[in-house]
Motif scaffolding. Structure first.
Motif, PDB file in Angstrom:
ATOM      1  N   MET A   1       1.398  -1.032  -0.142  1.00  0.00           N
ATOM      2  CA  MET A   1       0.082   0.145  -0.031  1.00  0.00           C
ATOM      3  C   MET A   1       1.106   1.229   0.005  1.00  0.00           C
ATOM      4  N   GLY A   2       2.372   1.097   0.717  1.00  0.00           N
ATOM      5  CA  GLY A   2       2.827   2.228   0.620  1.00  0.00           C
ATOM      6  C   GLY A   2       3.425   2.499  -0.525  1.00  0.00           C
ATOM      7  N   ARG A   3       4.083   1.561  -1.300  1.00  0.00           N
ATOM      8  CA  ARG A   3       4.359   1.716  -2.816  1.00  0.00           C
ATOM      9  C   ARG A   3       2.939   1.966  -3.779  1.00  0.00           C
ATOM     10  N   LEU A   4       2.462   2.046  -3.249  1.00  0.00           N
ATOM     11  CA  LEU A   4       1.253   2.669  -4.337  1.00  0.00           C
ATOM     12  C   LEU A   4       0.857   3.828  -3.930  1.00  0.00           C
ATOM     13  N   GLY A   5       1.479   4.546  -2.395  1.00  0.00           N
ATOM     14  CA  GLY A   5       1.431   6.341  -2.402  1.00  0.00           C
ATOM     15  C   GLY A   5      -0.253   6.270  -1.664  1.00  0.00           C
ATOM     16  N   ILE A   6      -0.245   5.017  -1.118  1.00  0.00           N
ATOM     17  CA  ILE A   6      -1.690   5.663  -0.294  1.00  0.00           C
ATOM     18  C   ILE A   6      -1.355   4.503   1.023  1.00  0.00           C
ATOM     19  N   ALA A   7      -0.624   4.766   1.852  1.00  0.00           N
ATOM     20  CA  ALA A   7      -0.282   4.254   3.293  1.00  0.00           C
ATOM     21  C   ALA A   7      -0.673   4.957   3.933  1.00  0.00           C
ATOM     22  N   ASP A   8      -0.154   6.133   4.082  1.00  0.00           N
ATOM     23  CA  ASP A   8      -1.719   6.975   5.076  1.00  0.00           C
ATOM     24  C   ASP A   8      -3.350   7.340   5.328  1.00  0.00           C
ATOM     25  N   ASP A   9      -3.061   6.653   4.447  1.00  0.00           N
ATOM     26  CA  ASP A   9      -4.869   6.813   3.762  1.00  0.00           C
ATOM     27  C   ASP A   9      -5.362   5.316   4.125  1.00  0.00           C
ATOM     28  N   PHE A  10      -4.439   4.455   3.715  1.00  0.00           N
ATOM     29  CA  PHE A  10      -5.160   2.918   4.212  1.00  0.00           C
ATOM     30  C   PHE A  10      -4.952   3.170   6.209  1.00  0.00           C
ATOM     31  N   ALA A  11      -4.246   3.867   6.362  1.00  0.00           N
ATOM     32  CA  ALA A  11      -4.335   3.797   8.369  1.00  0.00           C
ATOM     33  C   ALA A  11      -5.615   4.809   8.524  1.00  0.00           C
ATOM     34  N   ALA A  12      -5.591   5.612   7.857  1.00  0.00           N
ATOM     35  CA  ALA A  12      -6.550   5.924   8.364  1.00  0.00           C
ATOM     36  C   ALA A  12      -7.928   4.995   8.287  1.00  0.00           C
ATOM     37  N   ILE A  13      -8.163   4.195   7.212  1.00  0.00           N
ATOM     38  CA  ILE A  13      -9.310   3.197   7.331  1.00  0.00           C
ATOM     39  C   ILE A  13      -9.341   2.112   7.518  1.00  0.00           C
ATOM     40  N   SER A  14      -7.503   1.999   8.668  1.00  0.00           N
ATOM     41  CA  SER A  14      -7.641   0.791   9.304  1.00  0.00           C
ATOM     42  C   SER A  14      -7.492   0.810  10.641  1.00  0.00           C
ATOM     43  N   ARG A  15      -7.402  -0.556  11.243  1.00  0.00           N
ATOM     44  CA  ARG A  15      -7.360  -0.709  12.688  1.00  0.00           C
ATOM     45  C   ARG A  15      -6.142  -1.501  13.292  1.00  0.00           C
ATOM     46  N   PRO A  16      -5.090  -1.394  13.650  1.00  0.00           N
ATOM     47  CA  PRO A  16      -4.138  -2.586  13.871  1.00  0.00           C
ATOM     48  C   PRO A  16      -4.512  -2.941  15.108  1.00  0.00           C
ATOM     49  N   THR A  17      -4.491  -4.342  15.217  1.00  0.00           N
ATOM     50  CA  THR A  17      -5.288  -5.556  15.807  1.00  0.00           C
ATOM     51  C   THR A  17      -3.604  -6.068  17.146  1.00  0.00           C
ATOM     52  N   ALA A  18      -5.137  -6.048  17.813  1.00  0.00           N
ATOM     53  CA  ALA A  18      -3.815  -6.281  19.737  1.00  0.00           C
ATOM     54  C   ALA A  18      -3.316  -7.831  19.087  1.00  0.00           C
ATOM     55  N   GLY A  19      -3.475  -8.749  18.710  1.00  0.00           N
ATOM     56  CA  GLY A  19      -3.210 -10.035  18.559  1.00  0.00           C
ATOM     57  C   GLY A  19      -3.567 -11.312  18.265  1.00  0.00           C
ATOM     58  N   LEU A  20      -3.414 -12.495  18.558  1.00  0.00           N
ATOM     59  CA  LEU A  20      -5.359 -13.073  18.965  1.00  0.00           C
ATOM     60  C   LEU A  20      -5.224 -14.258  20.200  1.00  0.00           C
ATOM     61  N   ARG A  21      -5.765 -14.302  20.559  1.00  0.00           N
ATOM     62  CA  ARG A  21      -6.900 -15.313  21.578  1.00  0.00           C
ATOM     63  C   ARG A  21      -7.629 -16.178  21.415  1.00  0.00           C
ATOM     64  N   LEU A  22      -7.146 -17.715  21.837  1.00  0.00           N
ATOM     65  CA  LEU A  22      -7.553 -18.740  21.668  1.00  0.00           C
ATOM     66  C   LEU A  22      -8.528 -19.229  22.897  1.00  0.00           C
ATOM     67  N   LEU A  23      -9.367 -18.973  22.473  1.00  0.00           N
ATOM     68  CA  LEU A  23     -10.698 -19.578  23.526  1.00  0.00           C
ATOM     69  C   LEU A  23     -11.453 -21.514  23.180  1.00  0.00           C
ATOM     70  N   ASP A  24     -11.625 -21.581  24.238  1.00  0.00           N
ATOM     71  CA  ASP A  24     -12.547 -22.984  24.409  1.00  0.00           C
ATOM     72  C   ASP A  24     -14.258 -22.554  23.775  1.00  0.00           C
TER      73      ASP A  24
END
Length: 517
Positions: free
Chosen positions: A63-86
């Motif tokens: 996305m950065g190579r395409l020139g839209i890294a900042d724009d994608f950051a504005a519409i996306s949300r980093p996730t904290a990781g993974l939780r496995l549950l029974d």
């Protein structure tokens, strides 16, 4: 009514069939190299329903190579990781991701809404006058032109008025999805990797706080496996494995869904939950037996279908586009011989197969094995979070290295752990304040630990190769040292092409390899 016979058939260097993320990425990259292209898309606009929701840091880098890294950051949300549950929602294991830690300069796991991403990609494409997107254009046939073996004739119908049109092209990229016409036209067929599951996919919007851990929740239950993800500030995604007698119609209201989503929504009333979509998907694992015929290629879902357990479906198509686009541009410019295009399938197919197998393995580990598998998970999974090496591997977003090819020259004396040819190079901030990708631009780069001679610099620059110095103690220097190298040639897609300890010899080899430039 056909235009054929009334006017000469227009010619364009590249035709891309399909304007999803794979097709638009390919067209944008080609346009950056000055290659004119036309994208033919059967629908008039962006498909409005959410589908893919995850991209890793390797794809964020594209996305950065395409020139839209900042724009994608504005519409996306980093996730904290993974939780496995029974199935009783007891936590079996939890794996945290640090959004600031990444080899590539971007968060390792990012949630987003696919229609927003597609709209962003299309808006960005408008910056390039040499790339034209035609909606309502349904491709119906392709054929070789007998008078010129290098040209493909594309026939398509304008769905707005029914008129038939044709284009002649040097290269045709089939990015037209799982039911690809282009795949069938080149005599390719999907090979089933023996996986098929029916899942219910649910998207909900709410302004209420669900008070949930801000990562992906995976319910490890062979009877009702499930996944929960927060996609945005007010959007949520659930996926539930369906039983044989169930269908999406049984869950078409919030009230009917309530028994499934209750563990997450707690006391939030139904009136505060807006059902955006509920649908049934059949998750499959498939890969096409051939990805090319002459100058016709297939990419994305036309070439492979990946189960969603590792969130790599959309990203795998973007990788296809990144791999092929610069090669086409290099062949057209004379920098590389046409035979180099054989490396597309040679590199991408094994890589994709490995990702599909990884997804199948993760899916089985989380949901398979019946009661015995359930007992094994309860015994084993809680220990994973206590094992640093394995814990780090679970949250590591690094995908496998590419197979050896004319554009990936591996050193036989190295163990796989030491082999960096075929992997992506890091993208650190360099002393001037820019990241490596910004300095290297859209071409080749040579990363070296010692200054180049004036002659080496001049020779490389004539070939369009950017030299980058890995200063002592820097991320790049440490990376080279780990790969037992003092120099590396990096391709335009940021894959390491070759490494070596003799810096001068590697520079000479690079100049000779790109001598047609």
């Amino acid at each position: 009514m056909s235009d054929e016979g009334l006017h000469p058939v227009p010619r364009v260097p590249v035709v891309v069939v399909g304007a999803g993320p794979t097709g638009i990425t390919a067209a944008t990259l080609l346009a950056q190299y000055g290659v004119e292209c036309v994208i033919l898309e059967r629908w008039p606009g962006v498909y409005p329903q959410p589908r893919a929701v995850h991209l890793d840091d390797e794809i964020f880098r594209v996305m950065g190579r395409l020139g839209i890294a900042d724009d994608f950051a504005a519409i996306s949300r980093p996730t904290a990781g993974l939780r496995l549950l029974d199935k009783r929602f007891h936590v079996l294991a939890e794996f945290h991701r640090d959004p600031a830690h990444s080899l590539h300069g971007f968060p390792q796991a990012n949630m987003f809404d696919q229609p927003e991403l597609e709209a962003l990609l299309r808006t960005n494409l408008e910056r390039y006058p040499n790339a034209e997107l035609r909606g309502d254009a349904e491709v119906t046939a392709i054929s070789k032109i007998s008078a010129d073996r290098d040209l493909v004739r594309v026939t398509f119908t304008d769905r707005s008025d029914g008129r038939i049109h044709q284009l002649d092209t040097e290269y045709l990229l089939g990015c037209d999805g799982a039911n690809s016409l282009i795949r069938s036209q080149i005599g390719s067929a999907m090979r089933d990797l023996r996986f098929q599951q029916r899942w219910l996919v649910v998207d909900v919007a709410t302004g209420a706080d669900l008070h949930q851990w801000d990562g992906v929740h995976q319910i490890c239950d062979p009877v009702r496996a499930a996944t929960y993800m927060r996609i945005g500030e007010s959007r949520y995604r659930w996926e539930f494995q369906l039983q044989d007698a169930e269908s999406a119609a049984a869950f078409d209201t919030v009230g009917k869904l309530r028994p499934l989503i209750a563990p997450w929504v707690a006391d939030v009333p139904n009136s505060a939950l807006t059902l955006l979509r509920v649908t049934e998907y059949t998750f499959r694992a498939q890969i096409a037996d051939r990805w090319r015929r002459d100058n016709v290629f297939i990419l994305g879902d036309a070439a492979h279908l990946t189960p969603p357990f590792i969130g790599q479906g959309l990203g795998t198509g973007v990788r296809d586009a990144m791999n092929l686009s610069w090669k086409i541009a290099a062949v057209r410019s004379g920098m590389l011989a046409a035979s180099i295009l054989d490396s597309y399938e040679r590199e991408r197919k094994p890589h994709t197969r490995q990702l599909i197998r990884l997804a199948l393995g993760i899916g089985w580990a989380m949901t398979g094995g019946g009661r015995l598998g359930d007992r094994v998970r309860r015994a084993v999974l809680p220990r994973l979070g206590l094992m640093p090496g394995l814990r780090d591997k679970v949250v590591d977003s690094t995908t496998p290295a590419l197979s050896a090819s004319p554009l990936v020259r591996k050193t036989r004396r190295f163990r796989p752990a030491r082999q960096i040819a075929g992997t992506l190079c890091p993208n650190p901030v360099l002393p001037g304040g820019q990241r490596l990708d910004e300095v290297a631009g859209t071409g080749f780069a040579v990363i070296v630990t010692a200054p180049l001679t004036a002659n080496e610099k001049a020779t490389l620059r004539r070939r369009g190769v950017v030299p980058v110095i890995a200063r002592p103690g820097s991320v790049l220097a440490q990376w080279l040292r780990a790969g037992q190298a003092t120099a590396a040639i990096v391709r335009p897609d940021r894959t390491v092409m070759r490494t070596g300890r003799n810096q001068s010899a590697l520079c000479l080899w690079t100049a000779n390899t790109l001598k047609h430039g």
